[in-house]
Scaffold this active site. Structure first.
Site, PDB file in Angstrom:
ATOM      1  N   GLU A 112      -8.752 -12.908   2.134  1.00  0.00           N
ATOM      2  CA  GLU A 112      -9.039 -11.728   1.319  1.00  0.00           C
ATOM      3  C   GLU A 112     -10.488 -11.652   0.848  1.00  0.00           C
ATOM      4  OE1 GLU A 112      -6.181 -13.421   0.882  1.00  0.00           O
ATOM      5  OE2 GLU A 112      -4.638 -11.936   1.334  1.00  0.00           O
TER       6      GLU A 112
ATOM      7  N   HIS B  25       3.627 -10.688  -6.507  1.00  0.00           N
ATOM      8  CA  HIS B  25       3.601  -9.553  -5.575  1.00  0.00           C
ATOM      9  C   HIS B  25       4.056  -8.257  -6.250  1.00  0.00           C
ATOM     10  CE1 HIS B  25       3.486 -12.916  -2.763  1.00  0.00           C
ATOM     11  NE2 HIS B  25       3.103 -12.093  -1.815  1.00  0.00           N
TER      12      HIS B  25
END
Lengths: 323, 341
Positions: B72, B141
């Site tokens: 990321e 998440h």
């Protein structure tokens, strides 16, 4: 490959400009007129110039917190840089960035960076852009032996290999990440280039204190990358003549270490000796460049000392392109 | 204006496609946005796990549609660098929670380039990130990370709650020159609505008036809008008129719409899916307290989850996530304050 006389004089001028710029800053910082943190590049000039002399304004570089040398080598205006370091209105970044955040996109200099290791992913992005445009441009991430330990650098190297983009990872190994020794902090048997190789790219090694070795090796590397072979890396063994930052007491240095590296690892001395002994350049020409460079730095400092500061009313300008 | 009925997912996918067709400088990168690279199934075996990027690879090729490793920092950093180098990258973070591993590139890098470099650079990067609770995706998440990014000068933060807004705001993001954090709520992807055909842009910083009513102001955004609509409709049956504002963008934020509404209603409930401390709800409450104090008939109330991570079990997540009933209760409490109504 033998360089032309003009190429050699140009390279010497750029290296000398970096040296004089940094030595003068070292003195001026002592006066207290310059605010903030400054990290000097002196000692590593052959690395910046040996790399950037192959580039045009269309090629990209991303730099580090020790970025003055990369900026000068890539063509940033020296007087505008000095104004920026003094925090002046007409500085290269209007006094908003300072020493650690000099950028000039008009010459392909995408920015110095205060965060160690942050530049490598950005070079991959610039290389994605370059590859898509198909004009043979490259993007170079300058990193030190400190940044070679950051995860961002690992991610960037892997992604560059996966996407096969023209990113070049230049590791300037000056043997110190801040105040910690390379022998302690780098786990791959004193070898940074092997990390790049482990990620699947070709890597070169050169003497970063020798302009000619760096420049020759970079030519080979750039031929390889510009031919579309994907990323590459180079480790340049070099020396930092000053501390991590100005004011660093450098108690970590060995007895006589600074004298020794200045005597045996000075890229400017080595350049002079090499071209003089080989009869390539007249020492008088180099002396003339020295005088011109010192005059330029004098002028830059004199201007910067009296230049207008930024208008405090501009403090909230330019956060966004549109509001 | 003609419209097409579609989901938020379809609105986002079709907007990306239309903008990539219009502008060659737009590239898109992220994990599994193509999917199946290096497998027997081949590229496009998945077509993006959220269904928003399917078909792009075949249409625009590997140069503009880049499947990346799970990295990321490098995804967001590459977007930052590509933006400086003349492109308009769209980076996808599969989950907004992953800003944790890419925050430096968002916060210290793309947010600051323009200011730090003296206003001479632009960084037109759009970072799409999928957020929000309600699908039992648990603590790492499910978060609503928009408050964190809203606190960072230099970033614009966008949270569409309808298919039309998704198109209008994403188009605007891709035409602008600033870094935009584009939040897509995972529980809203299937929400349907009419989307204007053709060119459709919505300027940032203009709230959407979802309901009009003079008794109380509810300010919300993103995934909470639907709960607030349900609450407002229930309250309307009891004769309570709600001014419901969907902020659409939290940076810039339509302060004027909030203050105008509170000046007329005198009462405020802020509904926010992020935890209460240093949150959007706290920020809006503070702004109203400072700038519309004399209009207030009751203290502003915040409806937020508790100050905890997002839990997994259905029962726990339901208890954690603000509901339409929580909104309704807050409205009634505000209205009852000190016998003010």
């Amino acid at each position: 490959m033998q360089l032309s006389r003009d190429e050699m004089l140009g390279a010497y001028r750029r290296m000398k400009t970096i040296r004089a710029f940094e030595e003068r800053l070292h003195d001026e910082i002592m006066t207290g007129e310059i605010a903030g943190f400054t990290h000097l590049y002196a000692g590593q000039e052959a690395a910046a110039v040996g790399v950037c002399d192959h580039l045009t304004n269309e090629d990209f570089i991303v730099s580090t917190h020790r970025g003055h040398g990369h900026c000068i080598a890539k063509g940033c205006d020296v007087e505008a840089m000095m104004l920026e370091i003094y925090g002046r209105r007409d500085g290269l970044c209007k006094g908003r960035g300072g020493s650690m955040h000099i950028a000039d996109l008009s010459v392909g200099m995408l920015g110095a960076n205060g965060i160690v290791g942050a530049g490598a992913p950005q070079a991959v992005g610039a290389a994605i852009s370059a590859k898509l445009d198909g004009k043979g441009r490259v993007a170079i991430a300058f990193s030190g032996d400190g940044a070679c330990n950051q995860g961002t650098t690992f991610e960037a190297m892997n992604m560059a290999v996966v996407l096969k983009v023209p990113a070049i990872f230049v590791f300037e190994n000056n043997h110190y990440s801040e105040h910690t020794g390379f022998d302690y902090a780098v786990g791959t048997s004193k070898d940074i280039a092997s990390r790049a190789e482990a990620f699947g790219m070709k890597a070169w090694r050169a003497n970063g204190s020798d302009f000619f070795d760096t420049h020759d090796t970079m030519r080979e590397l750039l031929d390889y990358v510009r031919a579309g072979n994907g990323p590459a890396a180079i480790e340049l063994d070099t020396e930092r003549f000053y501390g991590h930052f100005e004011g660093d007491p450098q108690r970590y240095r060995g007895e006589g270490e600074l004298d020794r590296i200045r005597e045996t690892r000075d890229c400017l001395k080595a350049f002079r000796a090499r071209v003089s002994e080989a009869g390539l350049l007249d020492p008088a020409d180099l002396d003339a460049i020295d005088a011109e460079v010192l005059a330029l730095i004098d002028k830059a400092v004199a201007n910067a000392r009296v230049a207008a500061p930024p208008d405090p009313a501009s403090v909230a300008d330019d956060v966004y392109a549109s509001y | 204006m003609s419209h097409t009925n579609m989901t938020i997912r379809e609105a986002i996918a079709s907007t990306i496609d239309a903008e990539m067709a219009r502008d060659d400088s737009i590239i898109i990168l992220g994990e599994d946005i193509v999917g199946g690279a290096g497998t027997a199934g081949g590229p496009e075996a998945i077509g993006g796990i959220w269904g928003t990027t399917g078909g792009l690879y075949g249409k625009y090729g590997a140069g503009r549609v880049l499947d990346t490793p799970i990295s990321e920092s490098a995804i967001v950093g590459a977007a930052a660098g590509a933006a400086l180098a003349g492109k308009r990258p769209i980076a996808e973070l599969m989950f907004a929670d992953f800003i944790g591993v890419s925050l430096d590139q968002l916060w210290n890098q793309m947010a600051k380039f323009r200011y730090m470099f003296g206003g001479k650079t632009r960084c037109p990067a759009v970072v799409r990130m999928i957020y929000g609770a309600g699908m039992n995706a648990a603590a790492q998440h499910s978060q609503s990370a928009y408050a964190i990014l809203t606190s960072m000068p230099g970033l614009k933060v966008v949270l569409p709650a309808t298919p039309a807004d998704a198109k209008g705001l994403l188009t605007e993001a891709l035409r602008g020159d600033d870094p935009v954090m584009f939040f897509e709520h995972k529980a809203l992807y299937g929400v349907k609505g009419d989307v204007p055909d053709g060119e459709y842009r919505l300027p940032f910083g203009q709230a959407r008036q979802v309901r009009s009513g003079g008794d109380i102001t509810i300010v919300t955004c993103g995934g909470m809008v639907r709960f607030c609509e349900k609450a407002a409709d229930a309250l309307a049956k009891d004769g309570i008129g709600v001014d419901l504002l969907d902020l659409r963008t939290t940076s810039p934020m339509d302060e004027e719409a909030i203050l105008d509404s509170v000046e007329s209603t005198g009462r405020l409930v802020v509904v926010d899916e992020s935890p209460p401390r240093c949150s959007l709800a706290a920020d809006i409450s503070a702004i109203v307290a400072q700038k519309a104090f004399s209009s207030l008939k009751a203290p502003p109330l915040m409806v937020t989850p508790p100050h905890t991570p997002v839990p997994f079990a259905r029962e726990l997540e339901r208890a954690w996530l603000p509901s339409h009933k929580d909104v309704e209760a807050a409205v009634r409490k505000t209205l009852a304050y000190n016998g003010s109504r």
